[in-house]
Design an enzyme around this catalytic site. Structure first.
Site, PDB file in Angstrom:
ATOM      1  N   CYS A  17      54.870  38.812  63.345  1.00  0.00           N
ATOM      2  CA  CYS A  17      54.961  37.358  63.305  1.00  0.00           C
ATOM      3  C   CYS A  17      53.583  36.751  63.105  1.00  0.00           C
ATOM      4  CB  CYS A  17      55.558  36.888  64.638  1.00  0.00           C
ATOM      5  SG  CYS A  17      55.795  35.132  64.760  1.00  0.00           S
ATOM      6  N   PRO A  18      53.357  35.784  62.237  1.00  0.00           N
ATOM      7  CA  PRO A  18      54.331  35.063  61.404  1.00  0.00           C
ATOM      8  C   PRO A  18      54.410  35.564  59.974  1.00  0.00           C
ATOM      9  CG  PRO A  18      52.268  33.873  61.321  1.00  0.00           C
ATOM     10  CD  PRO A  18      52.012  35.164  62.100  1.00  0.00           C
TER      11      PRO A  18
END
Lengths: 78, 399
Positions: A17-18
């Site tokens: 993430c991200p």
């Protein structure tokens, strides 16, 4: 799920993430409506993030498939 | 016959219960509520939870080991800072096993480098702000400290800048996916997956035995704090509660779910901590960092940038490391080393310490009633602003 043939495949294995979401967003930007994007991922967070992203941005989340050591996610471009 | 049926019904209930707890997603708001309650229980038991203190203890040990520091720090198995952080790491590890989510996950080299750089920046920021997103912000706000607000503003600014960088990177740097690395050992991982829940159960039993043994050694306070860490780790891993998302997502996708969960969580913490301090059960100056306003604000900006690059904050890096993510393991290691060095530098210089700011315990200035109302008011504003942005996308940054 087995009968889906993706138009493009995005390899996000090893990314966390991200990055999977941002790369998905970027790739979808270059695709046509109705096409299917396959995303390969290993981050457990992606399982929550991709459906939420698809819902917010109006694309259709088709589901996921387990492979050996990673997951395949499918999104249909709006 | 009927007894058999009852038994199989019971097995079915247990199986479904297990799936609900460990295989299905928990709502994020529930994570916020549970985190708030566990924070208050931890403080009521002994002290607020934090992450940086533990990391610093480990970093201090490293530098003592290679001969740079002359003085030995407290033992990592006695220091409550270290025990809470170890507990969090262990709890998220156990929880990942129970959920079949543990695996060693490698990343492409550039991602690993981002883990290292993010860890170093978080170390600098946390040393300045007197804590990471937990001790400098979450627990600091609960402790009615004004520097928690300074760091909150810093974190918002830092997360915004970090997101601008990540956008730039997506456009200009092709990191390439790890490709083969995720596959290597894929077969083995599949076999391991089926026994992971049993290993996870063993890990939980080990944590309880650990606390039991500590209690027998007259270290009940320390042992239970480690167990509090384990609970925090499990809650955060199961809900994937991520402080980075609370600050980054409103700019990135507009999502406000995590921002709302964190706001609710801190409001619970404020109420619980205020009760413990106001009644005199706990010392008033506990978890009031000497960082208002310069250290909190600038430290928050540096920390906020670093956590977006690393993809995990203080607590977030720990739980993701517990899940087996190599990038975040590197972030934790470099965070620990940097925070040890920078805090040492700040502590040894009077002018640097003064530059970071003052300890400001809000009730000393405006009383408990107004302090509680003011801080809760600020969190409600954050909650509402994030929710409004979710609908209007006014703060969203396009790629």
């Amino acid at each position: 799920m087995t009968d889906i043939t993706p138009n493009e495949t995005l390899d996000c294995r090893g990314l966390s993430c991200p990055m999977p979401i941002l790369k998905t967003k970027k790739t979808i930007g270059n695709m046509k409506s109705g096409q299917i994007l396959e995303i390969l991922g290993t981050d457990p967070g992606t399982r929550n993030d991709l459906p939420a992203f698809a819902k917010r941005s109006g694309h259709e989340y088709l589901g996921e498939k387990q492979d050996e050591g990673f997951s395949r996610f499918y999104i249909k471009v709006k | 016959m009927s007894q058999e049926r009852e038994e199989s019904a019971m097995m079915d209930i247990l199986r479904r219960g297990y799936a609900a707890v460990f295989y299905e997603n928990w709502p994020i708001w529930l994570g916020g509520v549970l985190l708030g309650i566990t924070s208050v229980i931890t403080f009521a038991w002994a002290r607020p939870w934090g992450v940086v203190g533990g990391l610093r203890n480990w970093g201090d040990w490293f530098f003592k080991g290679i001969g740079i520091y002359s003085q030995a720090p407290a033992s990592p198995f006695i220091s409550t800072n270290s025990l809470i952080a170890l507990g969090l790491l262990w709890g998220s590890f156990a929880s990942a096993l129970l959920s079949k989510q543990f695996s060693i996950r490698f990343s492409p080299p550039f991602e690993l480098l981002k883990g290292i750089v993010g860890g170093i920046l978080m170390g600098i920021g946390a040393a300045m702000a007197g804590g990471c997103n937990v001790g400098g912000f979450y627990s600091a706000l609960g402790a009615l400290s004004l520097s928690g607000i300074a760091m909150m503003i810093g974190l918002i600014m830092g997360a915004y800048l970090g997101l601008r960088y990540v956008y730039w990177e997506v456009e200009h740097i092709s990191t390439g996916a790890a490709g083969g690395t995720a596959d290597s050992g894929g077969k083995k991982a599949i076999n391991l997956l089926s026994i992971e829940p049993y290993l996870g159960a063993l890990a939980i039993i080990a944590a309880i035995v650990f606390t039991w043994v500590y209690s027998d050694m007259a270290l009940t306070r320390e042992g239970v704090l480690a167990l509090c860490g384990v609970s925090l780790g499990m809650i955060i891993q199961r809900t994937r509660l991520c402080f980075v998302r609370a600050f980054r997502d409103p700019f990135m996708t507009g999502e406000a779910e995590v921002a709302r969960a964190i706001s609710i969580s801190i409001i619970i913490t404020i109420l619980g901590f205020a009760a413990l301090k106001w009644t005199g059960l706990r010392d008033e100056m506990v978890y009031v960092p000497q960082a208002f306003w310069f250290g909190g604000l600038l430290g928050g900006i540096i920390f906020g940038f670093g956590m977006v690059i690393a993809g995990g904050c203080g607590s977030g890096s720990l739980w993701r490391a517990g899940e087996g993510q190599v990038k975040l393991m590197l972030a934790v290691a470099f965070f620990a080393l940097t925070v040890s060095l920078v805090e040492k530098a700040i502590d040894s210089s009077k002018s640097l310490t003064a530059l970071m700011g003052h300890k400001v315990f809000l009730p000393d200035y405006i009383g408990y009633r107004w302090s509680i109302l003011l801080l809760i008011g600020i969190l409600i504003v954050y909650y509402l602003a994030a929710t409004w942005n979710e609908k209007t996308e006014k703060f969203m940054v396009e790629m």
